[in-house]
Design a protein around this motif. Structure first.
Motif, PDB file in Angstrom:
ATOM      1  N   ALA A 122      22.429   6.147  -7.482  1.00 23.87           N
ATOM      2  CA  ALA A 122      21.687   7.371  -7.777  1.00 23.87           C
ATOM      3  C   ALA A 122      22.574   8.458  -8.375  1.00 23.87           C
ATOM      4  N   ASP A 123      21.975   9.279  -9.217  1.00 23.97           N
ATOM      5  CA  ASP A 123      22.657  10.440  -9.799  1.00 23.97           C
ATOM      6  C   ASP A 123      22.680  11.552  -8.743  1.00 23.97           C
ATOM      7  N   LEU A 124      23.874  11.979  -8.355  1.00 28.37           N
ATOM      8  CA  LEU A 124      24.036  12.990  -7.312  1.00 28.37           C
ATOM      9  C   LEU A 124      24.557  14.310  -7.875  1.00 28.37           C
ATOM     10  N   SER A 125      24.392  14.489  -9.175  1.00 26.39           N
ATOM     11  CA  SER A 125      24.977  15.657  -9.847  1.00 26.39           C
ATOM     12  C   SER A 125      24.446  16.975  -9.318  1.00 26.39           C
ATOM     13  N   ASP A 126      23.227  16.965  -8.749  1.00 26.32           N
ATOM     14  CA  ASP A 126      22.647  18.215  -8.269  1.00 26.32           C
ATOM     15  C   ASP A 126      23.018  18.524  -6.825  1.00 26.32           C
ATOM     16  N   ALA A 127      23.829  17.666  -6.204  1.00 30.65           N
ATOM     17  CA  ALA A 127      24.267  17.948  -4.837  1.00 30.65           C
ATOM     18  C   ALA A 127      25.192  19.163  -4.837  1.00 30.65           C
ATOM     19  N   GLU A 128      25.128  19.953  -3.787  1.00 30.97           N
ATOM     20  CA  GLU A 128      25.957  21.161  -3.717  1.00 30.97           C
ATOM     21  C   GLU A 128      27.440  20.829  -3.794  1.00 30.97           C
ATOM     22  N   TRP A 129      27.839  19.729  -3.175  1.00 32.31           N
ATOM     23  CA  TRP A 129      29.251  19.364  -3.148  1.00 32.31           C
ATOM     24  C   TRP A 129      29.762  18.846  -4.500  1.00 32.31           C
ATOM     25  N   ALA A 130      28.861  18.521  -5.427  1.00 26.98           N
ATOM     26  CA  ALA A 130      29.282  17.975  -6.717  1.00 26.98           C
ATOM     27  C   ALA A 130      30.146  18.962  -7.493  1.00 26.98           C
ATOM     28  N   GLY A 144      29.300   9.461 -18.071  1.00 28.06           N
ATOM     29  CA  GLY A 144      28.643  10.435 -18.933  1.00 28.06           C
ATOM     30  C   GLY A 144      28.584  11.834 -18.371  1.00 28.06           C
ATOM     31  N   GLY A 145      29.581  12.201 -17.541  1.00 30.87           N
ATOM     32  CA  GLY A 145      29.598  13.530 -16.950  1.00 30.87           C
ATOM     33  C   GLY A 145      28.760  13.660 -15.703  1.00 30.87           C
ATOM     34  N   ARG A 146      28.005  12.619 -15.348  1.00 33.50           N
ATOM     35  CA  ARG A 146      27.180  12.659 -14.138  1.00 33.50           C
ATOM     36  C   ARG A 146      27.995  12.259 -12.918  1.00 33.50           C
ATOM     37  N   VAL A 147      27.755  12.940 -11.803  1.00 25.36           N
ATOM     38  CA  VAL A 147      28.418  12.614 -10.542  1.00 25.36           C
ATOM     39  C   VAL A 147      27.547  11.605  -9.800  1.00 25.36           C
ATOM     40  N   ALA A 337      19.538   9.138   2.814  1.00 22.69           N
ATOM     41  CA  ALA A 337      20.876   8.694   2.425  1.00 22.69           C
ATOM     42  C   ALA A 337      21.682   9.860   1.859  1.00 22.69           C
ATOM     43  N   ARG A 338      21.027  10.673   1.032  1.00 22.40           N
ATOM     44  CA  ARG A 338      21.707  11.829   0.461  1.00 22.40           C
ATOM     45  C   ARG A 338      22.037  12.857   1.532  1.00 22.40           C
ATOM     46  N   ALA A 339      21.156  13.005   2.520  1.00 22.65           N
ATOM     47  CA  ALA A 339      21.405  13.962   3.589  1.00 22.65           C
ATOM     48  C   ALA A 339      22.661  13.581   4.379  1.00 22.65           C
ATOM     49  N   PHE A 340      22.865  12.276   4.563  1.00 22.36           N
ATOM     50  CA  PHE A 340      24.072  11.837   5.264  1.00 22.36           C
ATOM     51  C   PHE A 340      25.317  12.170   4.452  1.00 22.36           C
ATOM     52  N   LEU A 341      25.294  11.948   3.135  1.00 22.60           N
ATOM     53  CA  LEU A 341      26.438  12.299   2.300  1.00 22.60           C
ATOM     54  C   LEU A 341      26.668  13.809   2.303  1.00 22.60           C
ATOM     55  N   ASP A 342      25.587  14.587   2.284  1.00 23.97           N
ATOM     56  CA  ASP A 342      25.722  16.043   2.333  1.00 23.97           C
ATOM     57  C   ASP A 342      26.423  16.466   3.630  1.00 23.97           C
ATOM     58  N   PHE A 343      26.115  15.779   4.717  1.00 26.98           N
ATOM     59  CA  PHE A 343      26.744  16.066   6.010  1.00 26.98           C
ATOM     60  C   PHE A 343      28.244  15.762   5.944  1.00 26.98           C
ATOM     61  N   LEU A 344      28.579  14.629   5.370  1.00 28.83           N
ATOM     62  CA  LEU A 344      29.986  14.257   5.249  1.00 28.83           C
ATOM     63  C   LEU A 344      30.759  15.256   4.386  1.00 28.83           C
ATOM     64  N   ALA A 345      30.060  15.907   3.451  1.00 27.21           N
ATOM     65  CA  ALA A 345      30.709  16.834   2.518  1.00 27.21           C
ATOM     66  C   ALA A 345      30.935  18.222   3.102  1.00 27.21           C
ATOM     67  N   ARG A 346      30.441  18.476   4.310  1.00 28.69           N
ATOM     68  CA  ARG A 346      30.715  19.768   4.926  1.00 28.69           C
ATOM     69  C   ARG A 346      32.219  19.916   5.148  1.00 28.69           C
ATOM     70  N   MET A 357      42.243   9.996   9.399  1.00 25.37           N
ATOM     71  CA  MET A 357      42.710   8.863   8.617  1.00 25.37           C
ATOM     72  C   MET A 357      44.091   9.070   8.000  1.00 25.37           C
ATOM     73  N   GLY A 358      44.615  10.271   8.089  1.00 19.79           N
ATOM     74  CA  GLY A 358      45.905  10.519   7.475  1.00 19.79           C
ATOM     75  C   GLY A 358      45.848  10.456   5.960  1.00 19.79           C
ATOM     76  N   VAL A 359      44.747  10.965   5.389  1.00 19.51           N
ATOM     77  CA  VAL A 359      44.549  10.930   3.941  1.00 19.51           C
ATOM     78  C   VAL A 359      44.387  12.353   3.418  1.00 19.51           C
ATOM     79  N   LEU A 360      44.307  12.486   2.117  1.00 16.56           N
ATOM     80  CA  LEU A 360      44.067  13.782   1.499  1.00 16.56           C
ATOM     81  C   LEU A 360      42.565  14.062   1.464  1.00 16.56           C
ATOM     82  N   PRO A 361      42.154  15.314   1.568  1.00 19.98           N
ATOM     83  CA  PRO A 361      40.721  15.628   1.505  1.00 19.98           C
ATOM     84  C   PRO A 361      40.112  15.153   0.191  1.00 19.98           C
ATOM     85  N   GLY A 362      38.882  14.653   0.277  1.00 20.66           N
ATOM     86  CA  GLY A 362      38.226  14.155  -0.924  1.00 20.66           C
ATOM     87  C   GLY A 362      37.727  15.257  -1.826  1.00 20.66           C
ATOM     88  N   LEU A 363      37.321  16.372  -1.266  1.00 22.60           N
ATOM     89  CA  LEU A 363      36.773  17.492  -2.023  1.00 22.60           C
ATOM     90  C   LEU A 363      37.758  18.656  -2.058  1.00 22.60           C
TER      91      LEU A 363
END
Length: 433
Positions: A122-130, A144-147, A337-346, A357-363
């Motif tokens: 799915a195209d998630l370009s309109d998500a706030e975290w994008a 093509g520039g779409r997230v 499904a998108r709501a779960f990703l939005d939660f992870l993006a907080r 995880m000892g990793v760098l932040p994704g956002l």
């Protein structure tokens, strides 16, 4: 396009890095394939299929999501190689999970760019975290520039080492290529395998190529992808790409790697470092909790350093990679499904995942990093001495698959470097699917 993958400078607080009890429980649950603690799959729950590293980091967040929303998420997992094979089949057959792990760019048949172009995710370009993706991550998050995918974290390829083994051998982390070779000889003389090389399946084999290429190929010529796409150079004709494999071969010929490396699976390689049979392991930072879990002292038993590829310490670069989740375009409940990703993006959840995880932040959000796991390589990030994994903007996944498969033949001595690079050139010439 710049290969730099630099995030907002991170300043970790000096707290000991340990895997939490929740994450240890998650690792145990990984063996049965689910992090959801219900005895049965939750009715109407979002389903997710991720790799084993993501499984570990997601476990406490899945529970937090259930407590915050009352909604369930059923997560199953597999190692990356198996997952990539199965997701493609599942998407074709209509049995794929609602949320799936996808690779960056065009790096595999289940990469964000490939699946995005096919309309499989799915195209998630309109998500706030994008709007919170760094430019380099955004370039790998779709087409093509779409997230088309959420980066839950960014992994660095680092050399993990057993602190006691190094101390007993009188070693400190090498910062030059010559020092690395000397360390290998010292460890061999002490009866220790210098570097665990779990090359069965090829996944860990490719880490060496990307780590060496970060310093030898992309640091001095960051526009190499554009040159290759224009036909101005190739794997075979580029002197720096040839140097990558010359360095790799030098380690092998110097006895740095595990005996029987082509038949050694990842878990045995990790266990070897944890028990002191081997000293070091080149791995993605997202895999460090699994390594830590094999030692009673956890993260305190290990440390990391950046792999040197030259004798000039200022040239060393660290490969950094976004780790993506996407929404199946045929998800049963796309909104859930998108709501779960939005939660992870907080921000608080981005921080929780990165710290666990000892990793760098994704956002690119304002988060506080408590973990000290990656402290030795953070200066490279802050100084911009990072590159994306080499395969991300290769035009198709066949190039990487040839590296995995023919790379094993190459290490075995069945083919020479010219043949290996020629095969990669042939796949590169196929272009984008």
């Amino acid at each position: 396009m710049s290969r730099s993958s630099v995030a907002r400078p991170l300043t970790p607080r000096p707290l000991a890095s340990r895997v939490t009890a929740a994450l240890v429980a998650a690792v145990a649950l990984t063996s049965c394939g689910f992090v959801n603690t219900d005895d049965e799959r939750s009715a109407g729950a979002v389903t997710a299929y991720v790799n084993t590293e993501q499984n570990t980091g997601l476990a406490p967040l899945v529970e937090a999501y259930r407590q915050a929303t009352g909604a369930g998420v059923d997560v199953s997992s597999a190692n990356t190689d198996e997952l990539n094979q199965q997701i493609r089949v599942q998407l074709t057959s209509g049995t794929a999970a609602d949320v799936i792990r996808v690779s960056p760019g065009y790096s595999s048949p289940v990469a964000a760019g490939v699946l995005g172009a096919e309309g499989q995710i799915a195209d998630l370009s309109d998500a706030e975290w994008a709007g919170q993706l760094s430019p380099d991550t955004r370039a790998l998050a779709g087409v093509g520039g779409r997230v088309m995918a959420l980066p839950v974290a960014r992994n660095a390829i680092v050399m993990a080492y057993n602190r006691d083994v190094f101390a007993n051998a009188g070693l400190t982390p090498p910062t030059t290529w010559s020092q690395l070779l000397t360390a290998c000889r010292t460890l061999r003389d002490a009866g220790v395998t210098p570097i665990a090389a779990p090359f069965q399946g090829g996944i860990y084999l490719q880490y060496w190529v990307y780590a060496l290429a970060a310093t030898l190929v992309y640091a001095p010529q960051p526009d190499i992808d554009a040159q290759m796409a224009a036909g101005a150079t190739s794997f075979s004709t580029d002197a720096r790409w040839n140097e990558v494999f010359a360095r790799f071969a030098e380690l092998n010929e110097s006895g740095c790697f595990s005996d029987g490396m082509l038949g050694l699976p990842p878990d045995q390689g990790q266990q070897s470092v944890a028990t002191g049979g081997s000293a070091m392991l080149l791995t993605v930072s997202g895999g460090l909790p699994a390594l830590h879990g094999y030692h009673e002292a956890g993260a305190q038993a290990f440390d990391v350093f950046a792999l040197p590829a030259t004798d000039d310490t200022t040239q060393t670069h660290v490969p950094v990679a976004p780790d993506f989740l996407a929404v199946n375009a045929a998800a049963k409940d796309p909104a859930a499904a998108r709501a779960f990703l939005d939660f992870l993006a907080r921000p608080e959840n981005v921080a929780a995942y990165a710290n666990a995880m000892g990793v760098l932040p994704g956002l690119a959000v304002d988060v506080e990093i408590d973990s000290t796991v990656l402290t030795p390589v953070l200066p490279y990030v802050e100084e911009g001495r990072t590159t994306a994994y080499a395969n991300y903007l290769w035009p198709n996944g066949d190039v990487q698959q040839t590296l995995l498969q023919s790379g094993q033949e190459w290490l075995h001595g069945a083919i020479d470097t010219a043949t290996l690079l020629g095969r990669m050139d042939a796949d590169y010439a196929k272009g984008t699917p």
